[in-house]
Design a protein around this motif. Structure first.
Motif, PDB file in Angstrom:
ATOM      1  N   MET A 170       0.833  -1.204   0.000  1.00 34.42           N
ATOM      2  CA  MET A 170       0.000   0.000   0.000  1.00 34.42           C
ATOM      3  C   MET A 170       0.868   1.255   0.000  1.00 34.42           C
ATOM      4  SD  MET A 170      -3.341  -0.537  -0.062  1.00 34.42           S
ATOM      5  CE  MET A 170      -4.320   0.589   0.907  1.00 34.42           C
ATOM      6  N   GLU A 171       1.948   1.234   0.781  1.00 33.41           N
ATOM      7  CA  GLU A 171       2.848   2.394   0.843  1.00 33.41           C
ATOM      8  C   GLU A 171       3.468   2.661  -0.527  1.00 33.41           C
ATOM      9  OE1 GLU A 171       3.710   4.702   3.228  1.00 33.41           O
ATOM     10  OE2 GLU A 171       1.929   3.855   4.190  1.00 33.41           O
ATOM     11  N   TYR A 172       3.875   1.590  -1.196  1.00 33.07           N
ATOM     12  CA  TYR A 172       4.498   1.728  -2.509  1.00 33.07           C
ATOM     13  C   TYR A 172       3.503   2.268  -3.524  1.00 33.07           C
ATOM     14  CZ  TYR A 172       6.924   0.263  -6.799  1.00 33.07           C
ATOM     15  OH  TYR A 172       7.532   0.240  -8.024  1.00 33.07           O
ATOM     16  N   LEU A 173       2.272   1.773  -3.458  1.00 36.09           N
ATOM     17  CA  LEU A 173       1.259   2.142  -4.446  1.00 36.09           C
ATOM     18  C   LEU A 173       0.756   3.568  -4.272  1.00 36.09           C
ATOM     19  CD1 LEU A 173      -0.768  -1.194  -4.560  1.00 36.09           C
ATOM     20  CD2 LEU A 173       0.685  -0.262  -6.368  1.00 36.09           C
ATOM     21  N   LYS A 174       1.044   4.185  -3.128  1.00 32.50           N
ATOM     22  CA  LYS A 174       0.615   5.571  -2.924  1.00 32.50           C
ATOM     23  C   LYS A 174       1.308   6.527  -3.893  1.00 32.50           C
ATOM     24  CE  LYS A 174      -0.606   5.141   1.972  1.00 32.50           C
ATOM     25  NZ  LYS A 174      -0.201   5.434   3.355  1.00 32.50           N
ATOM     26  N   ASP A 175       2.450   6.097  -4.428  1.00 33.85           N
ATOM     27  CA  ASP A 175       3.166   6.906  -5.417  1.00 33.85           C
ATOM     28  C   ASP A 175       2.621   6.547  -6.799  1.00 33.85           C
ATOM     29  OD1 ASP A 175       4.849   8.263  -7.070  1.00 33.85           O
ATOM     30  OD2 ASP A 175       6.701   7.592  -6.111  1.00 33.85           O
ATOM     31  N   TYR A 176       1.639   7.315  -7.260  1.00 38.46           N
ATOM     32  CA  TYR A 176       0.946   6.990  -8.502  1.00 38.46           C
ATOM     33  C   TYR A 176       1.867   7.061  -9.724  1.00 38.46           C
ATOM     34  CZ  TYR A 176      -3.397   7.113  -5.862  1.00 38.46           C
ATOM     35  OH  TYR A 176      -4.386   6.841  -4.944  1.00 38.46           O
ATOM     36  N   LYS A 213      11.269  -1.686  -2.552  1.00 41.36           N
ATOM     37  CA  LYS A 213      12.032  -1.383  -1.336  1.00 41.36           C
ATOM     38  C   LYS A 213      12.656   0.009  -1.413  1.00 41.36           C
ATOM     39  CE  LYS A 213      15.877  -3.252   1.398  1.00 41.36           C
ATOM     40  NZ  LYS A 213      16.931  -2.258   1.129  1.00 41.36           N
ATOM     41  N   LYS A 214      13.270   0.327  -2.546  1.00 36.16           N
ATOM     42  CA  LYS A 214      13.912   1.636  -2.710  1.00 36.16           C
ATOM     43  C   LYS A 214      12.902   2.775  -2.607  1.00 36.16           C
ATOM     44  CE  LYS A 214      17.527  -0.219  -5.732  1.00 36.16           C
ATOM     45  NZ  LYS A 214      17.942  -0.367  -7.150  1.00 36.16           N
ATOM     46  N   ALA A 215      11.736   2.567  -3.213  1.00 37.64           N
ATOM     47  CA  ALA A 215      10.709   3.607  -3.202  1.00 37.64           C
ATOM     48  C   ALA A 215      10.183   3.867  -1.793  1.00 37.64           C
ATOM     49  CB  ALA A 215       9.552   3.215  -4.122  1.00 37.64           C
ATOM     50  N   ILE A 216       9.968   2.800  -1.030  1.00 38.92           N
ATOM     51  CA  ILE A 216       9.448   2.959   0.331  1.00 38.92           C
ATOM     52  C   ILE A 216      10.516   3.579   1.226  1.00 38.92           C
ATOM     53  CG2 ILE A 216       8.436   1.808   2.332  1.00 38.92           C
ATOM     54  CD1 ILE A 216       7.424  -0.339   0.371  1.00 38.92           C
ATOM     55  N   GLU A 217      11.769   3.155   1.065  1.00 44.33           N
ATOM     56  CA  GLU A 217      12.860   3.753   1.851  1.00 44.33           C
ATOM     57  C   GLU A 217      12.942   5.257   1.596  1.00 44.33           C
ATOM     58  OE1 GLU A 217      16.082   0.114   2.372  1.00 44.33           O
ATOM     59  OE2 GLU A 217      16.226   1.435   0.642  1.00 44.33           O
ATOM     60  N   LYS A 218      12.802   5.640   0.337  1.00 40.94           N
ATOM     61  CA  LYS A 218      12.828   7.064  -0.012  1.00 40.94           C
ATOM     62  C   LYS A 218      11.671   7.810   0.650  1.00 40.94           C
ATOM     63  CE  LYS A 218      12.915  10.130  -4.065  1.00 40.94           C
ATOM     64  NZ  LYS A 218      12.877  10.190  -5.540  1.00 40.94           N
TER      65      LYS A 218
END
Length: 222
Positions: A170-176, A213-218
């Motif tokens: 869900m966290e990753y998908l928030k970045d449309y 993983k990279k996107a969520i870490e960012k």
């Protein structure tokens, strides 16, 4: 507490499960924020139920890692930490590499068709902007790969960590802006499975999960 916390009754589910689903969705969507206290009386009043189903729901959310119990404070929404992210995605990557390899050996033509259909459905749903529907469509895509392994025990293990993975999904998908990339990553996995190339399947899965993983870490670093 805002009006988003509304119980939608379901005659087929016990009240405790309805309350659990309501709170779980609020956490996954970020409506209940990391670190926010979950006080039984206030939640029960807002939801229009007794404290008992709220208490039971909080215990179940704790088992899923979405809620933590703090001494002398009580329950609060669990934070998303880099350490937790690392642990969950390390496990997911290892299991999905194995699933990809086994699916490459055993996937049927019918399952490949289902996988293509699931990818097309995911691409269609991302335009809706509904994060829950998008996440469910993404899970459905991966579930077809899991089932294609023909390994019931592997499927059971993957299902056991499904809820923990769901929060990060869900966290990753928030970045449309990343949705189009996800579609391409799905297509690469399908192509490798169709070719029966285990190495390419594993590589495509690793890229898929490492990008997440990279996107969520960012995102966590702000």
């Amino acid at each position: 507490m805002d009006d988003f916390l509304k119980v939608t009754m379901n005659e087929y589910l016990p009240l405790r499960d309805v309350v659990f689903n309501t709170l779980r969705q609020a956490i996954l969507k970020g409506e209940l924020k990391p670190g926010e206290r979950l006080m039984e009386i206030q939640l029960a009043d807002r939801l229009g139920v007794s404290r008992t189903p709220v208490r039971e729901a909080i215990r179940k959310l704790e088992l899923e890692g979405l809620v933590v119990m703090i001494p002398r404070k009580g329950a609060e929404v669990a934070s998303i930490t880099e350490s937790d992210l690392q642990d969950v995605l390390e496990v997911r990557r290892a299991l999905e590499e194995l699933a990809g390899s086994k699916a490459c050996e055993r996937i049927t033509k019918e399952e490949l068709v289902k996988l293509k259909e699931a990818s097309a459905e995911f691409e269609k749903i991302i335009d809706s902007g509904d994060l829950t529907m998008i996440a469910d469509a993404d899970m459905h895509f991966h579930d077809i790969i899991y089932q294609a392994t023909g390994n019931a025990r592997l499927n059971q293990i993957l299902n056991n960590i499904r809820e923990q993975m769901y929060r990060y999904r869900m966290e990753y998908l928030k970045d449309y802006k990343r949705h189009a990339k996800l579609v391409k990553e799905h297509e690469k996995i399908i192509s490798a499975l169709k070719a029966g190339n285990q190495e390419k399947v594993r590589d495509a899965i690793i890229v898929h999960i490492d990008n997440q993983k990279k996107a969520i870490e960012k995102s966590l670093k702000g």
